[in-house]
Design a protein around this motif. Structure first.
Motif, PDB file in Angstrom:
ATOM      1  N   LEU A   1       0.836  -1.200   0.000  1.00 39.52           N
ATOM      2  CA  LEU A   1       0.000   0.000   0.000  1.00 39.52           C
ATOM      3  C   LEU A   1       0.874   1.254   0.000  1.00 39.52           C
ATOM      4  O   LEU A   1       0.614   2.205  -0.740  1.00 39.52           O
ATOM      5  N   LEU A   2       1.920   1.257   0.811  1.00 38.25           N
ATOM      6  CA  LEU A   2       2.803   2.423   0.879  1.00 38.25           C
ATOM      7  C   LEU A   2       3.509   2.677  -0.446  1.00 38.25           C
ATOM      8  O   LEU A   2       3.693   3.830  -0.845  1.00 38.25           O
TER       9      LEU A   2
ATOM     10  N   TYR B   1       1.034   4.677  -2.636  1.00 38.23           N
ATOM     11  CA  TYR B   1       0.713   6.054  -2.247  1.00 38.23           C
ATOM     12  C   TYR B   1       1.944   6.921  -1.990  1.00 38.23           C
ATOM     13  O   TYR B   1       1.956   8.097  -2.331  1.00 38.23           O
TER      14      TYR B   1
ATOM     15  N   TRP C   1       6.786  13.646   2.182  1.00 38.74           N
ATOM     16  CA  TRP C   1       5.988  12.958   3.204  1.00 38.74           C
ATOM     17  C   TRP C   1       6.622  13.170   4.576  1.00 38.74           C
ATOM     18  O   TRP C   1       7.849  13.244   4.699  1.00 38.74           O
TER      19      TRP C   1
ATOM     20  N   LEU D   1       2.350   9.884   7.309  1.00 38.24           N
ATOM     21  CA  LEU D   1       2.181   8.525   7.815  1.00 38.24           C
ATOM     22  C   LEU D   1       1.957   8.668   9.310  1.00 38.24           C
ATOM     23  O   LEU D   1       2.788   9.259  10.003  1.00 38.24           O
TER      24      LEU D   1
ATOM     25  N   HIS E   1      -2.309  13.116   1.121  1.00 39.56           N
ATOM     26  CA  HIS E   1      -2.901  11.986   1.841  1.00 39.56           C
ATOM     27  C   HIS E   1      -2.449  11.901   3.299  1.00 39.56           C
ATOM     28  O   HIS E   1      -1.348  12.317   3.638  1.00 39.56           O
TER      29      HIS E   1
ATOM     30  N   ILE F   1      -2.200   8.675   5.898  1.00 38.17           N
ATOM     31  CA  ILE F   1      -2.313   7.220   6.034  1.00 38.17           C
ATOM     32  C   ILE F   1      -2.113   6.909   7.503  1.00 38.17           C
ATOM     33  O   ILE F   1      -1.031   7.105   8.052  1.00 38.17           O
ATOM     34  N   SER F   2      -3.201   6.451   8.141  1.00 40.62           N
ATOM     35  CA  SER F   2      -3.207   6.209   9.586  1.00 40.62           C
ATOM     36  C   SER F   2      -3.292   4.723   9.881  1.00 40.62           C
ATOM     37  O   SER F   2      -3.987   3.982   9.182  1.00 40.62           O
TER      38      SER F   2
ATOM     39  N   VAL G   1      -5.588   0.119   8.372  1.00 42.10           N
ATOM     40  CA  VAL G   1      -4.888   1.210   7.707  1.00 42.10           C
ATOM     41  C   VAL G   1      -5.932   2.053   6.980  1.00 42.10           C
ATOM     42  O   VAL G   1      -6.650   1.556   6.119  1.00 42.10           O
ATOM     43  N   THR G   2      -6.018   3.312   7.364  1.00 38.95           N
ATOM     44  CA  THR G   2      -7.011   4.221   6.784  1.00 38.95           C
ATOM     45  C   THR G   2      -6.284   5.230   5.914  1.00 38.95           C
ATOM     46  O   THR G   2      -5.405   5.952   6.391  1.00 38.95           O
ATOM     47  N   VAL G   3      -6.647   5.259   4.635  1.00 34.93           N
ATOM     48  CA  VAL G   3      -6.051   6.209   3.696  1.00 34.93           C
ATOM     49  C   VAL G   3      -7.089   7.285   3.439  1.00 34.93           C
ATOM     50  O   VAL G   3      -8.229   6.997   3.066  1.00 34.93           O
ATOM     51  N   GLU G   4      -6.686   8.534   3.637  1.00 37.74           N
ATOM     52  CA  GLU G   4      -7.580   9.677   3.420  1.00 37.74           C
ATOM     53  C   GLU G   4      -6.918  10.669   2.474  1.00 37.74           C
ATOM     54  O   GLU G   4      -5.699  10.741   2.373  1.00 37.74           O
TER      55      GLU G   4
END
Length: 160
Positions: free
Chosen positions: A15-16, A19, A26, A71, A118, A120-121, A154-157
């Motif tokens: 995933l990382l 994004y 970042w 992140l 983004h 990413i939590s 993992v929440t991507v916003e």
């Protein structure tokens, strides 16, 4: 299996890559190990990061308001917060073991992510930056570790 090295877990690593890419622009206030972010921070001075500040102080001192993303991989529970402080020779206060612990870092950082950037939590829930800070969920990854281990969520916003 779960790992304190969150970014080494295969589905999270994948995933990382999608994004974050090379990590330019970042930020990571709780970098720990293996963070792909360009600008890293960890309260623990034994971690190989650019800064060693409390996450909230790190967020406040960042000089720009146009970062590509953040992140956000803090301790997942108040017990973990207490253990972290103990490991760095400090005692966690009541403010460190309540929602203020997360808000102190999220609030100043949210303003520094550019529109279209983004957040990413990571954690045991999907309570991430949220609409109140100008973000909208675009993806949620559930990483099941099996046995009696909590899943990592993992929440991507995206910043609107």
């Amino acid at each position: 299996m779960p790992s304190a090295k969150t970014f080494s877990i295969k589905p999270i690593e994948e995933l990382l890559k999608r994004y974050v890419g090379d990590g330019k622009g970042w930020i990571d206030p709780y970098a720990g190990w293996l963070s792909p972010a360009e600008i890293t921070n960890d309260h623990n001075p034994e971690r190989d990061t650019v800064y060693h500040l409390e996450a909230g102080e790190f967020g406040k001192m960042l000089p720009r308001n146009d970062y590509a993303g953040v992140l956000f991989d803090p301790p997942y529970s108040y017990r973990q917060v207490s253990e972290h402080y103990k490991n760095v020779g400090k005692k966690a206060t009541q403010m460190d073991t309540c929602t203020q612990f997360y808000n102190r870092a999220m609030n100043p950082i949210a303003d520094k992510i550019k529109k279209g950037g983004h957040a990413i939590s990571f954690g045991w829930n999907t309570n991430a930056f949220g609409k109140v800070r100008g973000f909208e969920i675009v993806e949620i990854l559930i990483v099941a570790h099996g046995g009696h281990h909590n899943d990592t969520l993992v929440t991507v916003e995206i910043k609107l």
